[in-house]
Design a protein around this motif. Structure first.
Motif, PDB file in Angstrom:
ATOM      1  N   PHE A   1      26.849  87.994  28.860  1.00 26.10           N
ATOM      2  CA  PHE A   1      25.986  86.820  28.667  1.00 26.10           C
ATOM      3  C   PHE A   1      25.424  86.429  30.027  1.00 26.10           C
ATOM      4  N   ILE A   2      24.093  86.450  30.167  1.00 26.19           N
ATOM      5  CA  ILE A   2      23.448  86.149  31.449  1.00 26.19           C
ATOM      6  C   ILE A   2      23.106  84.663  31.504  1.00 26.19           C
ATOM      7  N   GLY A   3      23.624  83.943  32.518  1.00 26.19           N
ATOM      8  CA  GLY A   3      23.404  82.507  32.628  1.00 26.19           C
ATOM      9  C   GLY A   3      22.178  82.100  33.419  1.00 26.19           C
ATOM     10  N   PRO A   4      22.027  82.535  34.684  1.00 30.43           N
ATOM     11  CA  PRO A   4      21.018  81.941  35.580  1.00 30.43           C
ATOM     12  C   PRO A   4      19.611  82.516  35.451  1.00 30.43           C
ATOM     13  N   ASP A   5      18.627  81.669  35.745  1.00 29.58           N
ATOM     14  CA  ASP A   5      17.228  82.059  35.662  1.00 29.58           C
ATOM     15  C   ASP A   5      16.856  83.152  36.662  1.00 29.58           C
ATOM     16  N   ASP A   6      17.383  83.060  37.898  1.00 28.87           N
ATOM     17  CA  ASP A   6      16.967  84.039  38.912  1.00 28.87           C
ATOM     18  C   ASP A   6      17.473  85.440  38.587  1.00 28.87           C
ATOM     19  N   ALA A   7      18.630  85.551  37.937  1.00 29.66           N
ATOM     20  CA  ALA A   7      19.122  86.869  37.524  1.00 29.66           C
ATOM     21  C   ALA A   7      18.205  87.464  36.462  1.00 29.66           C
ATOM     22  N   LEU A   8      17.765  86.636  35.527  1.00 30.94           N
ATOM     23  CA  LEU A   8      16.859  87.109  34.475  1.00 30.94           C
ATOM     24  C   LEU A   8      15.511  87.516  35.062  1.00 30.94           C
TER      25      LEU A   8
ATOM     26  N   MET B   1      38.098  91.737  22.002  1.00 30.03           N
ATOM     27  CA  MET B   1      37.090  92.289  22.912  1.00 30.03           C
ATOM     28  C   MET B   1      37.087  91.528  24.231  1.00 30.03           C
ATOM     29  N   LYS B   2      36.518  92.176  25.233  1.00 26.27           N
ATOM     30  CA  LYS B   2      36.376  91.570  26.555  1.00 26.27           C
ATOM     31  C   LYS B   2      34.899  91.274  26.797  1.00 26.27           C
ATOM     32  N   LEU B   3      34.638  90.111  27.405  1.00 25.97           N
ATOM     33  CA  LEU B   3      33.261  89.694  27.641  1.00 25.97           C
ATOM     34  C   LEU B   3      33.067  89.319  29.098  1.00 25.97           C
ATOM     35  N   LEU B   4      31.808  89.410  29.547  1.00 21.70           N
ATOM     36  CA  LEU B   4      31.440  89.045  30.915  1.00 21.70           C
ATOM     37  C   LEU B   4      30.335  87.998  30.860  1.00 21.70           C
ATOM     38  N   VAL B   5      30.482  86.941  31.649  1.00 23.83           N
ATOM     39  CA  VAL B   5      29.438  85.930  31.811  1.00 23.83           C
ATOM     40  C   VAL B   5      28.963  85.990  33.254  1.00 23.83           C
ATOM     41  N   VAL B   6      27.668  86.086  33.470  1.00 21.58           N
ATOM     42  CA  VAL B   6      27.102  86.147  34.819  1.00 21.58           C
ATOM     43  C   VAL B   6      26.613  84.763  35.215  1.00 21.58           C
ATOM     44  N   GLY B   7      27.098  84.265  36.368  1.00 19.64           N
ATOM     45  CA  GLY B   7      26.719  82.949  36.869  1.00 19.64           C
ATOM     46  C   GLY B   7      27.929  82.233  37.439  1.00 19.64           C
ATOM     47  N   SER B   8      27.710  81.040  37.982  1.00 23.24           N
ATOM     48  CA  SER B   8      28.811  80.368  38.683  1.00 23.24           C
ATOM     49  C   SER B   8      28.920  78.876  38.406  1.00 23.24           C
ATOM     50  N   GLY B   9      28.003  78.303  37.608  1.00 22.41           N
ATOM     51  CA  GLY B   9      27.947  76.846  37.482  1.00 22.41           C
ATOM     52  C   GLY B   9      28.626  76.287  36.251  1.00 22.41           C
ATOM     53  N   GLY B  10      28.371  74.999  36.007  1.00 21.54           N
ATOM     54  CA  GLY B  10      28.940  74.326  34.856  1.00 21.54           C
ATOM     55  C   GLY B  10      28.465  74.934  33.550  1.00 21.54           C
ATOM     56  N   ARG B  11      27.222  75.386  33.516  1.00 22.14           N
ATOM     57  CA  ARG B  11      26.689  76.064  32.328  1.00 22.14           C
ATOM     58  C   ARG B  11      27.547  77.282  31.980  1.00 22.14           C
ATOM     59  N   GLU B  12      27.822  78.108  32.992  1.00 21.86           N
ATOM     60  CA  GLU B  12      28.603  79.317  32.752  1.00 21.86           C
ATOM     61  C   GLU B  12      30.053  78.989  32.394  1.00 21.86           C
ATOM     62  N   HIS B  13      30.599  77.906  32.971  1.00 25.91           N
ATOM     63  CA  HIS B  13      31.947  77.473  32.604  1.00 25.91           C
ATOM     64  C   HIS B  13      31.986  77.129  31.116  1.00 25.91           C
ATOM     65  N   ALA B  14      30.983  76.379  30.638  1.00 27.98           N
ATOM     66  CA  ALA B  14      30.946  75.981  29.228  1.00 27.98           C
ATOM     67  C   ALA B  14      30.787  77.190  28.312  1.00 27.98           C
ATOM     68  N   ILE B  15      29.911  78.125  28.682  1.00 26.12           N
ATOM     69  CA  ILE B  15      29.699  79.331  27.875  1.00 26.12           C
ATOM     70  C   ILE B  15      30.994  80.145  27.800  1.00 26.12           C
ATOM     71  N   ALA B  16      31.593  80.394  28.963  1.00 22.47           N
ATOM     72  CA  ALA B  16      32.787  81.234  29.015  1.00 22.47           C
ATOM     73  C   ALA B  16      33.958  80.590  28.283  1.00 22.47           C
ATOM     74  N   ARG B  17      34.134  79.296  28.463  1.00 24.99           N
ATOM     75  CA  ARG B  17      35.223  78.585  27.785  1.00 24.99           C
ATOM     76  C   ARG B  17      35.055  78.662  26.270  1.00 24.99           C
ATOM     77  N   LYS B  18      33.819  78.505  25.797  1.00 24.00           N
ATOM     78  CA  LYS B  18      33.575  78.561  24.349  1.00 24.00           C
ATOM     79  C   LYS B  18      33.832  79.969  23.814  1.00 24.00           C
ATOM     80  N   LEU B  19      33.422  80.983  24.569  1.00 18.66           N
ATOM     81  CA  LEU B  19      33.660  82.361  24.136  1.00 18.66           C
ATOM     82  C   LEU B  19      35.154  82.668  24.045  1.00 18.66           C
ATOM     83  N   LEU B  20      35.924  82.128  24.987  1.00 19.68           N
ATOM     84  CA  LEU B  20      37.359  82.392  25.027  1.00 19.68           C
ATOM     85  C   LEU B  20      38.090  81.765  23.844  1.00 19.68           C
ATOM     86  N   GLU B  21      37.473  80.761  23.193  1.00 22.79           N
ATOM     87  CA  GLU B  21      38.097  80.153  22.018  1.00 22.79           C
ATOM     88  C   GLU B  21      38.164  81.113  20.830  1.00 22.79           C
TER      89      GLU B  21
END
Length: 421
Positions: free
Chosen positions: A68-75, A1-21
């Motif tokens: 997966f939505i990362g940032p508070d302002d987007a939510l 499957m393909k996934l999308l993570v919304v955001g640009s920071g270290g938090r989103e890097h960690a989320i996306a990297r873990k999902l890609l595993e």
């Protein structure tokens, strides 16, 4: 499957990297992401977090399973509502549920209504009334902008004068814009702070390892509050009984209360807690993963993160497993001047490989694409796992001593509180 993570920071890097595993995951896109993420095989998409329609169109045209939505302002802007209305799955709370974060006054009302332990407080829009309350209560005292302020809208005032000045800056000088048009003034709670996260769907929730963040910019907890300069997990000196108490007196009643209020919660609930002489109490709620705690919690997850989130979205029990030994610790490297004015364009050291992970928060390739440059306040974070906090520190700080960090700075004491206990 393909996934999308919304955001640009270290938090989103960690989320996306873990999902890609996950062996189930073919691609992970991050919007807007940052260039450093591409070094881990993530694909960045040039769509901003406020461009909901464009993000929805991208998710549809690329057959994204869920986002997966990362940032508070987007939510706070209702991105999950917009995705759901378009027939798309998104992991994160609705705008109404996310008000637990985007209005501190609302969070306080919920806590009072459902008997959740927290600091005594008052809410004000009038400066003179706020000033009178501060003078009556005395110091130390805490002044908070009601709305979102990038983690910087909280002043722990040691004197009445400092508190009055903070209230003046928010209510009269418009320091945080609309976010500070209303302030919450709280009693100062004495104790040790820690972070407790839960992955939630309604009244079902799954607790993650405890973490401890370091908010102040400089060693010894000096200097201004930042978005976080480092963290470690789990907190080795925090008894399981404290976590159990927090679950029973804080997590459960809040989630049950949100259902009663017609705001059922889906996503990550962050509980910023303090262990007082009377037990754990709430400092704040966030409606998403914390940064930098995400970067040190997710490396401890040994199960399939993508499958875990899929199960929670579908109302199934996730099979979550964690490292049960050792500690994971991370140190943020930031631009000189952060959290105030800072320069960009500093050339960054090579990405670490092996047992030290580099997560990028603010990084951009040079025009010729040959160098990775700083492009934010917090730039990157080094994370490692070892048997003890001290062993983690030794590894991280040895690596940092080898790196050229001219134009950048970092704290030298991340995790030291755990060693002193």
């Amino acid at each position: 499957m393909k996934l999308l993570v919304v955001g640009s920071g270290g938090r989103e890097h960690a989320i996306a990297r873990k999902l890609l595993e996950s062996p189930q995951v073919e691609q992970v896109f991050v919007a807007p992401g940052n260039d450093g993420m591409t070094l881990d095989g993530l694909e960045i998409v040039n769509i901003g977090i406020s461009e909901h329609s464009a993000l929805i169109d991208f998710a549809k045209s690329n057959d994204i399973a869920w986002t997966f939505i990362g940032p508070d302002d987007a939510l706070a802007a209702g991105i999950v509502d917009d995705f759901n209305q378009a027939g798309l799955k998104a992991f994160g709370p609705s705008k109404l549920a996310a008000e637990l974060e985007w209005s501190k006054d609302f969070a306080k009302e919920i806590m009072v209504k459902y008997d959740v332990p927290t600091a005594a407080y008052g809410t004000f829009t009038d400066f003179e009334e706020a000033k009178a309350y501060i003078e009556k209560q005395g110091a130390p005292i805490v002044v908070k902008a009601d709305g979102l302020a990038l983690g910087k809208g909280v002043v722990v005032a040691e004197t009445v004068e400092q508190a009055v000045e903070a209230a003046r800056e928010m209510l009269l000088d418009n320091k945080f814009g609309d976010s500070g048009a209303r302030v919450v003034i709280e009693e100062f709670l004495d104790g040790e702070e820690f972070s407790l996260f839960a992955l939630v769907n309604g009244d079902k929730f799954y607790i993650l390892p405890t973490a401890q963040d370091h908010k102040r910019a400089y060693d010894g907890d000096k200097g201004p509050n930042t978005g976080g300069m480092g963290a470690y997990a789990p907190v080795p000196h925090l008894p399981q009984s404290v976590v159990d108490t927090a679950v029973e007196t804080i997590v459960k009643p809040v989630l049950e209360g949100m259902i009663k209020e017609g705001r059922p919660y889906l996503g990550v609930l962050y509980c910023g807690l303090i262990l007082t002489a009377d037990g754990p109490k709430v400092i704040e709620f966030n409606a998403r993963f914390g940064d930098p705690e995400t970067q040190i919690i997710l490396p401890r997850l040994t199960s399939d993160f993508a499958q875990n989130i899929t199960d929670i979205l579908e109302g199934k029990e996730p099979h979550m497993t964690w490292l049960d030994k050792g500690v994971t610790l991370g140190v943020v490297v930031a631009s000189n001047g952060y959290p105030l004015a800072y320069d960009k364009g500093v050339e960054l050291p090579a990405k670490t490989d092996g047992d030290i992970i580099t997560y990028y928060a603010g990084a951009k390739f040079s025009e010729n694409g040959r160098a990775l440059l700083s492009n934010g306040g917090r730039v990157y974070m080094l994370v490692t796992t070892a048997d003890t906090v001290k062993a983690c520190q030794d590894k991280i700080y040895k690596e940092l001593s080898k790196q050229n960090t001219d134009g950048l700075f970092y704290r030298h004491d991340i995790g030291s509180k755990a060693i002193k206990v």
